[in-house]
Every structure is written in structure tokens, then in C-alpha cells.
Design a protein around this motif. Structure first.
Motif, PDB file in Angstrom:
ATOM      1  N   MET A 114       0.791  -1.221   0.000  1.00 31.49           N
ATOM      2  CA  MET A 114       0.000   0.000   0.000  1.00 31.49           C
ATOM      3  C   MET A 114       0.830   1.281   0.000  1.00 31.49           C
ATOM      4  SD  MET A 114      -3.100  -0.415  -0.647  1.00 31.49           S
ATOM      5  CE  MET A 114      -2.468  -1.568  -1.851  1.00 31.49           C
ATOM      6  N   LYS A 115       2.154   1.177   0.037  1.00 28.28           N
ATOM      7  CA  LYS A 115       2.967   2.364  -0.228  1.00 28.28           C
ATOM      8  C   LYS A 115       2.774   2.827  -1.670  1.00 28.28           C
ATOM      9  CE  LYS A 115       7.257   0.109  -1.811  1.00 28.28           C
ATOM     10  NZ  LYS A 115       8.717   0.013  -1.585  1.00 28.28           N
ATOM     11  N   LYS A 116       2.323   1.923  -2.537  1.00 29.79           N
ATOM     12  CA  LYS A 116       2.153   2.270  -3.949  1.00 29.79           C
ATOM     13  C   LYS A 116       0.795   2.882  -4.259  1.00 29.79           C
ATOM     14  CE  LYS A 116       0.065  -1.768  -6.122  1.00 29.79           C
ATOM     15  NZ  LYS A 116      -1.094  -1.027  -6.633  1.00 29.79           N
ATOM     16  N   ASP A 117      -0.031   3.117  -3.225  1.00 35.42           N
ATOM     17  CA  ASP A 117      -1.376   3.617  -3.496  1.00 35.42           C
ATOM     18  C   ASP A 117      -1.379   5.083  -3.921  1.00 35.42           C
ATOM     19  OD1 ASP A 117      -3.968   2.768  -3.828  1.00 35.42           O
ATOM     20  OD2 ASP A 117      -4.616   3.324  -1.821  1.00 35.42           O
ATOM     21  N   MET A 118      -0.201   5.691  -3.973  1.00 39.35           N
ATOM     22  CA  MET A 118      -0.084   7.027  -4.547  1.00 39.35           C
ATOM     23  C   MET A 118       0.471   6.948  -5.976  1.00 39.35           C
ATOM     24  SD  MET A 118       3.217   6.605  -4.239  1.00 39.35           S
ATOM     25  CE  MET A 118       3.777   8.108  -4.972  1.00 39.35           C
ATOM     26  N   GLY A 119       0.334   5.782  -6.598  1.00 37.04           N
ATOM     27  CA  GLY A 119       0.867   5.597  -7.948  1.00 37.04           C
ATOM     28  C   GLY A 119       0.244   6.526  -8.973  1.00 37.04           C
ATOM     29  N   GLY A 120      -1.015   6.911  -8.797  1.00 40.89           N
ATOM     30  CA  GLY A 120      -1.629   7.869  -9.720  1.00 40.89           C
ATOM     31  C   GLY A 120      -0.966   9.224  -9.624  1.00 40.89           C
TER      32      GLY A 120
ATOM     33  N   ALA B 261     -16.222  19.437 -17.779  1.00 41.79           N
ATOM     34  CA  ALA B 261     -15.065  19.138 -18.622  1.00 41.79           C
ATOM     35  C   ALA B 261     -15.543  18.736 -20.009  1.00 41.79           C
ATOM     36  CB  ALA B 261     -14.243  18.019 -18.007  1.00 41.79           C
ATOM     37  N   ALA B 262     -14.835  19.203 -21.032  1.00 43.40           N
ATOM     38  CA  ALA B 262     -15.229  18.863 -22.401  1.00 43.40           C
ATOM     39  C   ALA B 262     -15.064  17.372 -22.668  1.00 43.40           C
ATOM     40  CB  ALA B 262     -14.410  19.678 -23.398  1.00 43.40           C
ATOM     41  N   ARG B 263     -13.963  16.803 -22.207  1.00 42.12           N
ATOM     42  CA  ARG B 263     -13.710  15.370 -22.376  1.00 42.12           C
ATOM     43  C   ARG B 263     -13.034  14.853 -21.119  1.00 42.12           C
ATOM     44  NH1 ARG B 263     -12.669  17.446 -27.469  1.00 42.12           N
ATOM     45  NH2 ARG B 263     -13.819  16.503 -29.190  1.00 42.12           N
ATOM     46  N   TYR B 264     -13.305  13.588 -20.812  1.00 39.95           N
ATOM     47  CA  TYR B 264     -12.764  12.987 -19.599  1.00 39.95           C
ATOM     48  C   TYR B 264     -12.267  11.579 -19.906  1.00 39.95           C
ATOM     49  CZ  TYR B 264     -12.712  10.667 -15.021  1.00 39.95           C
ATOM     50  OH  TYR B 264     -12.351   9.944 -13.907  1.00 39.95           O
ATOM     51  N   ALA B 265     -11.105  11.250 -19.370  1.00 37.57           N
ATOM     52  CA  ALA B 265     -10.568   9.892 -19.453  1.00 37.57           C
ATOM     53  C   ALA B 265     -10.049   9.495 -18.083  1.00 37.57           C
ATOM     54  CB  ALA B 265      -9.455   9.797 -20.490  1.00 37.57           C
ATOM     55  N   HIS B 266     -10.255   8.244 -17.735  1.00 38.26           N
ATOM     56  CA  HIS B 266      -9.812   7.727 -16.440  1.00 38.26           C
ATOM     57  C   HIS B 266      -8.941   6.497 -16.669  1.00 38.26           C
ATOM     58  CE1 HIS B 266      -9.684   6.016 -12.486  1.00 38.26           C
ATOM     59  NE2 HIS B 266     -10.455   4.994 -12.828  1.00 38.26           N
ATOM     60  N   PHE B 267      -7.796   6.440 -15.983  1.00 31.57           N
ATOM     61  CA  PHE B 267      -6.854   5.333 -16.083  1.00 31.57           C
ATOM     62  C   PHE B 267      -6.760   4.656 -14.716  1.00 31.57           C
ATOM     63  CE2 PHE B 267      -5.912   8.044 -19.552  1.00 31.57           C
ATOM     64  CZ  PHE B 267      -5.306   7.285 -20.545  1.00 31.57           C
ATOM     65  N   ASP B 268      -7.147   3.381 -14.670  1.00 31.54           N
ATOM     66  CA  ASP B 268      -7.095   2.598 -13.433  1.00 31.54           C
ATOM     67  C   ASP B 268      -5.811   1.773 -13.466  1.00 31.54           C
ATOM     68  OD1 ASP B 268      -7.490   0.957 -11.234  1.00 31.54           O
ATOM     69  OD2 ASP B 268      -9.617   0.654 -11.626  1.00 31.54           O
ATOM     70  N   ILE B 269      -4.704   2.373 -13.031  1.00 29.66           N
ATOM     71  CA  ILE B 269      -3.389   1.749 -13.170  1.00 29.66           C
ATOM     72  C   ILE B 269      -3.059   0.879 -11.955  1.00 29.66           C
ATOM     73  CG2 ILE B 269      -2.584   3.646 -14.621  1.00 29.66           C
ATOM     74  CD1 ILE B 269      -1.003   4.693 -12.205  1.00 29.66           C
ATOM     75  N   TYR B 270      -2.081   0.016 -12.102  1.00 25.97           N
ATOM     76  CA  TYR B 270      -1.583  -0.790 -10.986  1.00 25.97           C
ATOM     77  C   TYR B 270      -0.349  -0.145 -10.361  1.00 25.97           C
ATOM     78  CZ  TYR B 270      -0.411  -5.029  -8.336  1.00 25.97           C
ATOM     79  OH  TYR B 270      -0.132  -5.933  -7.326  1.00 25.97           O
ATOM     80  N   GLY B 271       0.535   0.392 -11.208  1.00 27.05           N
ATOM     81  CA  GLY B 271       1.700   1.126 -10.709  1.00 27.05           C
ATOM     82  C   GLY B 271       2.782   0.253 -10.122  1.00 27.05           C
ATOM     83  N   TRP B 272       2.747  -1.032 -10.411  1.00 25.42           N
ATOM     84  CA  TRP B 272       3.708  -1.942  -9.786  1.00 25.42           C
ATOM     85  C   TRP B 272       4.047  -3.079 -10.739  1.00 25.42           C
ATOM     86  CZ3 TRP B 272       6.334  -1.169  -5.415  1.00 25.42           C
ATOM     87  CH2 TRP B 272       7.033  -2.236  -4.841  1.00 25.42           C
ATOM     88  N   GLN B 273       5.319  -3.392 -10.826  1.00 25.78           N
ATOM     89  CA  GLN B 273       5.796  -4.510 -11.623  1.00 25.78           C
ATOM     90  C   GLN B 273       6.026  -5.690 -10.670  1.00 25.78           C
ATOM     91  OE1 GLN B 273       6.152  -4.520 -14.913  1.00 25.78           O
ATOM     92  NE2 GLN B 273       7.158  -6.497 -15.182  1.00 25.78           N
ATOM     93  N   PRO B 274       5.153  -6.707 -10.693  1.00 20.29           N
ATOM     94  CA  PRO B 274       5.259  -7.770  -9.685  1.00 20.29           C
ATOM     95  C   PRO B 274       6.434  -8.712  -9.878  1.00 20.29           C
ATOM     96  CG  PRO B 274       3.446  -8.200 -11.188  1.00 20.29           C
ATOM     97  CD  PRO B 274       3.957  -6.837 -11.523  1.00 20.29           C
ATOM     98  N   ALA B 275       6.963  -8.821 -11.092  1.00 19.57           N
ATOM     99  CA  ALA B 275       8.132  -9.667 -11.361  1.00 19.57           C
ATOM    100  C   ALA B 275       9.017  -8.929 -12.352  1.00 19.57           C
ATOM    101  CB  ALA B 275       7.700 -11.017 -11.925  1.00 19.57           C
ATOM    102  N   SER B 276      10.312  -9.026 -12.167  1.00 14.97           N
ATOM    103  CA  SER B 276      11.240  -8.274 -13.011  1.00 14.97           C
ATOM    104  C   SER B 276      11.135  -8.701 -14.466  1.00 14.97           C
ATOM    105  CB  SER B 276      12.677  -8.462 -12.518  1.00 14.97           C
ATOM    106  OG  SER B 276      12.870  -7.802 -11.288  1.00 14.97           O
ATOM    107  N   ALA B 277      11.221  -7.716 -15.343  1.00 16.05           N
ATOM    108  CA  ALA B 277      11.261  -7.918 -16.787  1.00 16.05           C
ATOM    109  C   ALA B 277      12.292  -6.944 -17.338  1.00 16.05           C
ATOM    110  CB  ALA B 277       9.886  -7.662 -17.404  1.00 16.05           C
TER     111      ALA B 277
END
Length: 479
Positions: free
Chosen positions: A261-267, A435-451
Motif C-alpha cells: 500500500m505504499k504504492k497507493d499514490m501511484g496515480g 469538462a469537455a472530455r474525460y478519461a480515467h486510467f485505473d493503473i496498478y503502478g507496480w511490476q510484480p516480477a522483473s522484466a
């Protein structure tokens, strides 16, 4: 412990003399290989398989003449997303340390800019809490000819900023430290910052931000961070969820769910990284860019909000709190309502909002919600082009009833468990009128395994897609 520097990912001095690296796909041997290089490589078993490395000897005195690096064969579908986003990043860990390399050849059809970005991102390490490594360091590559060096370095720096913020533990990154990061960015980019904090949030009519964050310690008081960048043209407002740690509140999370939950500021990290990229590339001068971050800690104390409480939002809509762990949409709602009052041409929210989005699409493919079909198509194409894939999900109108509890205008956590990402997006959309147009991004913000180029830990999602799409998205708003 030192503060991370997002600008550390830079190419080597172009005047440097680097060893050549030939990137080879199976069956595609570059024409300019040194004499005997192919014979040597084949004798060593090099075939161009993804990630293979073959060092080329430098003559009777030893040393190196260069290296071959395997790109791998394309999949059966040329239109499919590659299994590895940044294959060239593998070279950072397989080539000798302390040596500067230059790209001598790359397979036909490969985007050199994306490949170069991956090479730079392969250098990323979050080393704020570790002792400096001994011995030779990983050397930065030389930027290939024909690649826009400034752009690639700006993308890498913006990504590094987002990653550093997400990776920092909540003990060192609460609302005050997130504000400090925003002020550092503002100083870098000539932006102005206004911050409303603590009890002043109520006076400023931001009651849901206050309600979510009021149980935190006094030095971690809730706040709204408001950045404005100098420029003229269409209005673009970015809103990023800045929940610096989420216990779940009185609906407390189990330990297994609280660990990340330290990543909950990922947005918030994503919109700050995006804003930095826009500013570094000089794109903010042609827009009126505003960044809003509701920064809170969802803590537990005697004055924490309770399940069943009804909050009155900035917009005047009442919200029944049926789960204190669905707090992100509450703080975003007040910020979105504030943003919409200026009638921006584009209003974009980014948030680590729902587990339902991860169930639907996994950690690597964030959903994007947008009512405008043409704009959504532009964003999807930009994500593919920028190696920052997103996937469109619908604002499904029949589900509106699921967020209407009857006792209040809105429900922050509909029961039943169905369509959680969609109902959260519908909830947010209720606060974007104007707002004239709106977009929402529901991101994860975390890479669970290295790539390759994406080590385990914080990661930026959606920002490059938005950056790439923005000129076309705004084309109709200019003049």
C-alpha cells in the motif's frame, strides 16, 4: 540515505568512443560485421535468440572488438504485443560493466527510439537504501544516430521520477513529502504551487479529502496539491490519486493486502512524471496544464470515517461510505469536481483504484475509460506506439444504478462484487460535469516480477500513451 535523481538515466556523451553492438534477429546477420565475426558467433552457439550475447575478440592483444546481442524472432502475429516490451534492456546486465556501447545495427522494423528507451530504462536501480556497489558501474550507451536524444531522456527521467516515488516507503513519503516532490517539480519547470491542508480543506469545500485523511497523524495531514504550469492554449488537467498509505481505514485490510500500500499514490506519481515529461519537452507552453493531487493517508484513529457515514462532496452530491477501503474515489471526486469547474478541454484521472481492474486485465495492462470513441482510439494507438499499452473499458450506463444506494446520492462501494472497475469509473464520472472530455486510467503502478527494463517495484503506466496522444487529442481544441 540519498535522494534519488530522476535525471540519472542519460545517454553517454556523444563524443565518447563506444564499442559497437550489433543487435541480431535469427537469420538476419548485419552486413557490416567484422571479418570472421559470424563464424565466431556460430561457433559459440549464437543464433540471435532473445537475450543471447556474444562478445567479439579484439585481436592478438585481447580486449573486445564489439558484441552481438540477440533480439529474438517475432511471434506468429505481427500485430500482437511483444512478449518483452524492452528486449534491449537485457544488454545492460549481459554486457561487460564499465564499457560504453553504441548501437551498430538493429533488426529491420524495430523502432530505434523505443529500443533506446528500453536500453536507458535498463540502467534504472532504486538504490536509495542500499550501499553503493563496488567495482565498475553500468555505463550509459551512446544515443543512436537519428534518435531524438532529448525526447528519450525526458521519457526516461519522467519514468524514473514516477518509479522513485512509488518505491519509497510510506515512512519517508507521506502527504508532506509528496508535496515536497511536487514543489521540486514546480521549481524545475517554473510552475506555481498552492497547497490546502488540514482543517482548511473544509473551508475550501474539499470535505471528502478531509474525511479520508483526518485520522492521520498531524505531520501527515491531508492536503490538496495544485500545480499550474506556464503556457497558453487548451486546458489540460491531470488528477492523480495520492493515498500515500492505505490501511483500509476501519474496514482494515488484511496483512496480505496491506503490504504494497505504499504504492497507493501511484496515480500521483504517474501525473507528476507525465507533467515533468511535458515540461522537459517544451510541450507545456502550448497548453494550460494543471495538476491536482489529493494527498492523504487512510489511517485508523478515533476520528476516522466510519462505514455508513454519509459525506457531502464538493459538488454537493452525498456519498454513503459503505467501505472505508474505497477511499481513493472519495478524494479523487473532490479534486475532479474542483478541476471541472474550470471546464478543461481534457480532464484525466490516474489512480491505483480497483483490484477489479487487475482481475480483469492483470498488472501489466491498465484499463482506460473514455466516452469519446475517436479519442479512445487515439489513446490506444498511442499506447502501442509508445510501448505503454492500455485497454479500453466502458462507462457502462446500465450499471449506474449500482452506485445509487437510495439513502444517499452515491455509494462508494456497491455490494455484489461485480464490475468493480466500471462502477468506480462511473462514480468518478459523476464529478466531471463541465469538462469537455474525460478519461480515467485505473493503473496498478507496480511490476510484480522483473522484466527487461522493468525491475520488480514501482512502474509508470499510461503516461507515455497520454503524452504521445495529446497533440492529436488537442488538435480540435486549438485556436
Amino acid at each position: 540515505m540519498h535522494r534519488s535523481d530522476p535525471d540519472r538515466l542519460r545517454f553517454a556523451d556523444p563524443s565518447s568512443t563506444g564499442l559497437p553492438l550489433w543487435v541480431v534477429a535469427p537469420g538476419e546477420w548485419p552486413a557490416d560485421l567484422p571479418a570472421g565475426a559470424r563464424t565466431h558467433a556460430e561457433a559459440c552457439g549464437f543464433t540471435g535468440k532473445a537475450g543471447q550475447t556474444c562478445l567479439l575478440p579484439g585481436g592478438v592483444e585481447g580486449g573486445l572488438a564489439g558484441a552481438l546481442f540477440g533480439w529474438g524472432a517475432p511471434g506468429p502475429r505481427t500485430d500482437a504485443a511483444p512478449r518483452e516490451r524492452f528486449p534491449l534492456a537485457r544488454a545492460v546486465d549481459t554486457l561487460p560493466l564499465g564499457t560504453t556501447w553504441r548501437l551498430a545495427a538493429i533488426p529491420t522494423g524495430v523502432d530505434q527510439g523505443i529500443a533506446s528507451l528500453g536500453w536507458l530504462l535498463g540502467l534504472y536501480r532504486f538504490d536509495r537504501y542500499t550501499k553503493p556497489a563496488e567495482g565498475p558501474a553500468r555505463a550509459a550507451p551512446i544515443c543512436p544516430e537519428g534518435v531524438d536524444r532529448a525526447r528519450i531522456e525526458a521519457l526516461a527521467a519522467g519514468e524514473a521520477l514516477s518509479r522513485d516515488l512509488i518505491n519509497t516507503p510510506a515512512s519517508d513519503l507521506g502527504p508532506a513529502e509528496l508535496e515536497a516532490a511536487a514543489r521540486t517539480l514546480a521549481e524545475r519547470c517554473g510552475a506555481t504551487v498552492e497547497v490546502t491542508t488540514g482543517g482548511d480543506l473544509l473551508a475550501a469545500n474539499l470535505p471528502m479529502i478531509h474525511a479520508v485523511g483526518r485520522a492521520a497523524a498531524s505531520d501527515r495531514a491531508p492536503r490538496l496539491i495544485d500545480l499550474r504550469f506556464p503556457g497558453s492554449g487548451p486546458r489540460v488537467t491531470l488528477v492523480g490519486k495520492g493515498v500515500c498509505f492505505d490501511t483500509g481505514g476501519l474496514d482494515i485490510k488484511p496483512p496480505s493486502a496491506m503490504g504494497l500500500m505504499k504504492k497507493d499514490m501511484g496515480g500521483a506519481a504517474a501525473v507528476l512524471g507525465l507533467a515533468q515529461m511535458l515540461a522537459d519537452l517544451g510541450l507545456t507552453k502550448d497548453i494550460q496544464l494543471r495538476v491536482l493531487i489529493p494527498a492523504v493517508e487512510n489511517a485508523i484513529a478515533g476520528d476516522a470515517m466510519r462505514p455508513g457515514d454519509i459525506l457531502t462532496s464538493r459538488k454537493g452530491l452525498t456519498v454513503e461510505v459503505n467501505n472505508t477501503d474505497a477511499e481513493g474515489r472519495l478524494v479523487l471526486a473532490d479534486a475532479l469536481a474542483l478541476a471541472a469547474e474550470e471546464a478543461p478541454d481534457w480532464l484525466i484521472s490516474m489512480a491505483t483504484l480497483t483490484g477489479a481492474a487487475r482481475v480483469a486485465l492483470g498488472p501489466d495492462l491498465p484499463p482506460m475509460f473514455c466516452d469519446d470513441d475517436d479519442a479512445a482510439a487515439v489513446l490506444l494507438a498511442a499506447g502501442r506506439a509508445a510501448a505503454d499499452p492500455i485497454w479500453r473499458m466502458p462507462f457502462w450506463e446500465p450499471y449506474e444504478a449500482m452506485i445509487e444506494p437510495g439513502i444517499a446520492d452515491l455509494d462508494n462501494a456497491p455490494s455484489g462484487g461485480f464490475a468493480g472497475a466500471i462502477t468506480a469509473a462511473l462514480f468518478l464520472r459523476r464529478f466531471t460535469e463541465g469538462a469537455a472530455r474525460y478519461a480515467h486510467f485505473d493503473i496498478y503502478g507496480w511490476q510484480p516480477a522483473s522484466a527487461p527494463g522493468r525491475p520488480k517495484g514501482g512502474v509508470q503506466q499510461g503516461a507515455r500513451a497520454i503524452l504521445t496522444a495529446l497533440p492529436e487529442l488537442l488538435a480540435g481544441s486549438r485556436g
